[in-house]
Design a protein around this motif. Structure first.
Motif: not given
Length: 388
Positions: A123-129, A158-168
């Protein structure tokens, strides 16, 4: 811990998962973390037993339960010393969002695999800024014919290396107002332009953290979760409430593990003549207090889980934030007191508590900081004005 408020089915699930956790234990998890490996055996076994997808619909291979059941799974694995962080992300956040808002094709593509563990999603939500301010998310999606082009950056995923996809989580422009609104996209791990860099963390854990770059990632129309772009905000809340419930479960499990180690030690460790150290109130009372605080946090977590499962997103938002806050505070204090009870032994690898000091601190920070939870409660519950 008391389970009198739980159904017999919940109690049976708790006992069964606890048994699985004990078969693996703390040494299993810490050993893999030191080698930079993932707990694949535990993940696969939990999947075969139906624990990973216990919250997902039966028609797609899940257990037909909800967050009440999934939080039990994570808590008991944590109490045995083998928590699975990806339970928070893959079935709880991503599985819940797809089950509630996904198209029929998305449900059939993803939910059976998320249920048995053969597929994993980040799950991709957090951003640098942006940090905790989701209103400042700058990852944007623009239409490109029938599809989408997604551009932006994410951190601490978390866990992008073992994930088939990321919910962005991205933002699209509303044609009517010109403003940006949140939308969720399923981005396959091998999508051109989608790259990841591992973040060097002081915390030692099997699940690694990554920075993601989406450089004009082209996605088909069906990468957008749901039938249209107007339900993104509802989808986001539907995912974040389970995230906080599971964050609470993670913390409670960790706190229970630490407390049990300390209590066992205090029962048998004898330094002064005639009685083990647990007979002294300076040792006994702080451990009793830690137990009380963990029990109270669990009650709030159970309330939040029920509200989630009842579909009360507003009520669940308040309770889930409170549960996450209470559990994190209880976990930090339980771990601290456990280490203190063991003294020098609490810092040795043999007893397996020292590494929890950093892990417990994370529970106060992620997935949302305690300060942001206090902001939420002061504004949404108490009606106080905002300072930002």
């Amino acid at each position: 811990m008391s389970t009198v408020l739980e159904t017999p089915e919940h109690q049976a699930l708790r006992a069964a998962v606890a048994g699985l956790g004990r078969r693996f234990g703390r040494a299993y998890s810490t050993g893999l973390a030191r080698k930079g490996e993932h707990p694949r055996e535990l993940w696969e076994e939990a999947g075969k037993l139906g624990y990973l997808g216990v919250n997902l619909p039966e028609e797609y291979g899940g257990g037909g339960g909800g967050m009440a059941e999934l939080s039990i799974v994570l808590e008991e694995l944590g109490a045995a010393g083998s928590p699975l962080l990806m339970l928070v992300v893959s079935p709880a956040i991503c599985g819940t969002v797809i089950a509630r808002f996904g198209t029929e094709a998305q449900k059939r593509t993803w939910l059976p695999g998320l249920s048995d563990g053969s597929l994993t999603m980040s799950f991709g939500i957090t951003e640098p800024d942006a940090g905790s301010n989701s209103h400042r998310i700058t990852t944007t999606a623009r239409r490109d014919g029938e599809g989408w082009i997604l551009s932006g950056r994410k951190v601490f995923i978390s866990g992008v290396d073992i994930s088939d996809a990321t919910l962005v989580v991205g933002r699209t422009e509303d044609a009517r107002s010109g403003s940006l609104k949140p939308c969720l996209f399923i981005v396959p791990r091998d999508a051109p332009g989608f790259s990841r860099t591992q973040i060097d963390m002081e915390l030692q854990a099997a699940e690694k953290q990554f920075e993601l770059v989406l450089d004009d990632v082209r996605l088909p129309a069906d990468a957008l979760v749901g039938e249209d772009a107007d339900t993104g905000l509802l989808q986001l809340f539907a995912g974040l409430n389970p995230e906080r419930v599971m964050g609470a479960a993670f913390s409670i499990g960790m706190g229970r593990y630490a407390l049990e180690r300390a209590v066992d030690y205090a029962r048998t460790r004898t330094v002064w003549k005639g009685a083990p150290i647990g007979a002294h109130q300076a040792i006994a009372h702080p451990l009793a207090q830690a137990h009380i605080e963990l029990e109270l946090a669990r009650l709030m977590m159970q309330k939040a889980a029920k509200l989630c499962d009842d579909g009360d997103d507003t009520g669940a938002g308040e309770a889930a934030n409170m549960a996450k806050y209470a559990a994190a505070e209880a976990c930090v204090r339980a771990v601290d007191q456990a280490v203190h009870t063991l003294g020098g032994n609490g810092l040795t690898r043999e007893y397996g508590l020292a590494s929890l000091i950093t892990a417990a601190r994370v529970s106060r920070i992620a997935p949302v900081s305690r300060e942001m939870i206090l902001n939420y409660v002061s504004h949404q519950t108490l009606g106080l004005p905002k300072s930002y």
